[in-house]
Design a protein around this motif. Structure first.
Motif, mmCIF file in Angstrom:
data_model
loop_
_atom_site.group_PDB
_atom_site.id
_atom_site.type_symbol
_atom_site.label_atom_id
_atom_site.label_comp_id
_atom_site.label_asym_id
_atom_site.label_seq_id
_atom_site.Cartn_x
_atom_site.Cartn_y
_atom_site.Cartn_z
ATOM 1 N N PHE A 134 21.720 -53.478 -3.137
ATOM 2 C CA PHE A 134 21.629 -54.435 -2.417
ATOM 3 C C PHE A 134 21.781 -55.939 -2.865
ATOM 4 N N SER A 135 21.094 -55.904 -3.811
ATOM 5 C CA SER A 135 21.089 -57.240 -4.803
ATOM 6 C C SER A 135 22.693 -57.604 -5.038
ATOM 7 N N GLN A 136 23.528 -56.703 -5.521
ATOM 8 C CA GLN A 136 24.669 -57.076 -6.016
ATOM 9 C C GLN A 136 25.577 -57.264 -4.635
ATOM 10 N N LEU A 137 25.178 -56.807 -3.498
ATOM 11 C CA LEU A 137 25.927 -57.153 -2.394
ATOM 12 C C LEU A 137 25.747 -58.753 -2.041
ATOM 13 N N LEU A 138 24.501 -59.011 -2.035
ATOM 14 C CA LEU A 138 24.362 -60.435 -2.024
ATOM 15 C C LEU A 138 24.732 -61.383 -2.906
ATOM 16 N N SER A 139 24.635 -61.152 -4.429
ATOM 17 C CA SER A 139 24.996 -61.917 -5.248
ATOM 18 C C SER A 139 26.427 -62.160 -5.482
ATOM 19 N N GLU A 249 9.881 -56.698 10.201
ATOM 20 C CA GLU A 249 10.673 -58.160 10.112
ATOM 21 C C GLU A 249 11.413 -58.369 9.023
ATOM 22 N N ALA A 250 10.602 -58.042 8.017
ATOM 23 C CA ALA A 250 11.485 -58.510 6.397
ATOM 24 C C ALA A 250 12.672 -57.870 6.206
ATOM 25 N N TYR A 251 12.629 -56.461 6.600
ATOM 26 C CA TYR A 251 13.802 -55.581 6.365
ATOM 27 C C TYR A 251 14.883 -56.290 7.288
ATOM 28 N N THR A 252 14.688 -56.385 8.528
ATOM 29 C CA THR A 252 15.589 -56.901 9.452
ATOM 30 C C THR A 252 16.207 -58.294 8.867
ATOM 31 N N SER A 253 15.447 -59.084 8.414
ATOM 32 C CA SER A 253 15.777 -60.548 7.972
ATOM 33 C C SER A 253 16.854 -60.308 6.620
ATOM 34 N N LEU A 254 16.576 -59.283 5.850
ATOM 35 C CA LEU A 254 17.410 -58.995 4.575
ATOM 36 C C LEU A 254 18.903 -58.482 5.215
ATOM 37 N N ILE A 255 18.643 -57.623 6.208
ATOM 38 C CA ILE A 255 19.893 -57.022 6.781
ATOM 39 C C ILE A 255 20.764 -58.130 7.490
ATOM 40 N N LEU A 256 20.337 -58.823 8.463
ATOM 41 C CA LEU A 256 20.716 -60.066 8.820
ATOM 42 C C LEU A 256 21.230 -61.024 7.883
ATOM 43 N N VAL A 261 26.244 -63.288 5.510
ATOM 44 C CA VAL A 261 27.211 -63.792 4.506
ATOM 45 C C VAL A 261 28.416 -63.108 4.563
ATOM 46 N N GLN A 262 28.466 -61.842 4.812
ATOM 47 C CA GLN A 262 29.739 -61.131 5.081
ATOM 48 C C GLN A 262 30.419 -61.891 6.368
#
Length: 274
Positions: A134-139, A249-256, A261-262
Motif C-alpha cells: 500500500f505504501s508503494q502504491l501511494l509513494s 474511518e481511518a481505513y476509509t481515509s487511506l482508501i479514499l 491520487v489515482q
C-alpha cells in the motif's frame, strides 16, 4: 514420496503475501473456530501444486505438503494479526507446538473483534494492513505530487499501523492538501501565489475552487467524491471536541486517499490545464 514445499513455488514469499493467504483462508472458512498455520500453508500449497506433480518423474510418487521450510513469513504475518487483536494464540497443548519456526504457538483463534474486522474488509484488494504494498502504491506518485505529499501519506500509513486513527485521518487530509497544492501550483505556474491563497481565510476552499471551479461536471463530481470525507475526517480529528473516529474511518481515509491520487494522476493534464 515427493515433498512439496513453499520454496518450490514462492522462494521470495513476503509476510504481506502470507497475510493475504491467511485472510483469504479465514474468509473461505468462516465456521472454523480453531485453526493451525499448517492448515493454511497446506491449503496454499495444494492450490498452487503443479499439475501431474505425482508423475513428473515418469513414476507415480505420492505428494506430501511440507509446511516448515520457508514458512517464516506466515508466522511473521500471524504475529502481526495477533498484535492487531484480529487473532490470538490458542492455548498450547503439546510441546512440539513450540518448536521452530512456530516458537510461540501453532494454533490460533479469531477474536470477536477479528470476526467483525473480517466482515468489513475485502481481502481481494490491497489494504492498508499490507503496509509495504500500500505504501508503494501511494509513494509511486511522488514524482507528480512532491515530497510533502509523500511524507504525509507515509505517515498516515504508519499511524494506521500503530492504531493512531485520529492521526491517520489528519495525515490523510494533509496528504490530500499537498496534492491539491501541487495541482494548483502546476496549473498557476506560480507557487507563491497559490501558497498566499492557501494561507488566507478559507484558503483550502479557495484553492479548490481555483483548481476545479471551471472544470466540467464529471471532474468536479469525481474530485469531490474522493475528497469530501477526507476533509471532513481530517477536520474532525484535528479539533478538540469529542469524535467518533475509529479504525473504520481511518481505513476509509487511506482508501479514499489512494483513489484520489489515482484519479488525480489519471486526470493530471485536465486538472492542471488553464
Amino acid at each position: 514420496m515427493t515433498e512439496f514445499k513453499l520454496t518450490d513455488i514462492t522462494p521470495n514469499l513476503t509476510d504481506e503475501d502470507a497475510q493475504q493467504q491467511i485472510l483469504s483462508w479465514l474468509h473461505r472458512n468462516p465456521n472454523k473456530q480453531i485453526f493451525s498455520i499448517d492448515e493454511v500453508i497446506g491449503d496454499y500449497l495444494l492450490k498452487n501444486k503443479p499439475p501431474n506433480l505425482e508423475t513428473q518423474s515418469g513414476f507415480y510418487k505420492p505428494v506430501t505438503c511440507e509446511t516448515v521450510t520457508g514458512s517464516e513469513p506466515f508466522y511473521d504475518a500471524i504475529w502481526y494479526l495477533c498484535s492487531r487483536s484480529i487473532l490470538r494464540p490458542y492455548p498450547i497443548r503439546e510441546q512440539n507446538e513450540l518448536q521452530f519456526p512456530k516458537n510461540f504457538s501453532a494454533k490460533f483463534v479469531i477474536t470477536q473483534y477479528g470476526r467483525s474486522w473480517l466482515e468489513k474488509f475485502d481481502t481481494n484488494n490491497c489494504t492498508p494492513s499490507e503496509y509495504g504494498r500500500f505504501s508503494q502504491l501511494l509513494s509511486s506518485r511522488v514524482y507528480l505530487f512532491g515530497d510533502g505529499y509523500n511524507s504525509r501519506s507515509q505517515e498516515a500509513i504508519g499511524c494506521y499501523r500503530s492504531h493512531n486513527y485520529f492521526s491517520c485521518c489528519v495525515m490523510c487530509g494533509s496528504a490530500y492538501e499537498s496534492v491539491l497544492l501541487a495541482l494548483a501550483i502546476k496549473k498557476k505556474g506560480n507557487e507563491d501565489e497559490i501558497l498566499t491563497m492557501y494561507s488566507a481565510s478559507q484558503g483550502r476552499s479557495r484553492v479548490e475552487n481555483y483548481l476545479i471551479g471551471q472544470k466540467n461536471q464529471f471532474i468536479q463530481k469525481e474530485f469531490r467524491k474522493y475528497t469530501d470525507l477526507l476533509k471532513y475526517w481530517r477536520d474532525d480529528a484535528s479539533h478538540g471536541a469529542a469524535s467518533s473516529i475509529q479504525e473504520e474511518e481511518a481505513y476509509t481515509s487511506l482508501i479514499l486517499l489512494l483513489r484520489f491520487v489515482q484519479f488525480a494522476e489519471k486526470n493530471f493534464a485536465e486538472l492542471t490545464s488553464p
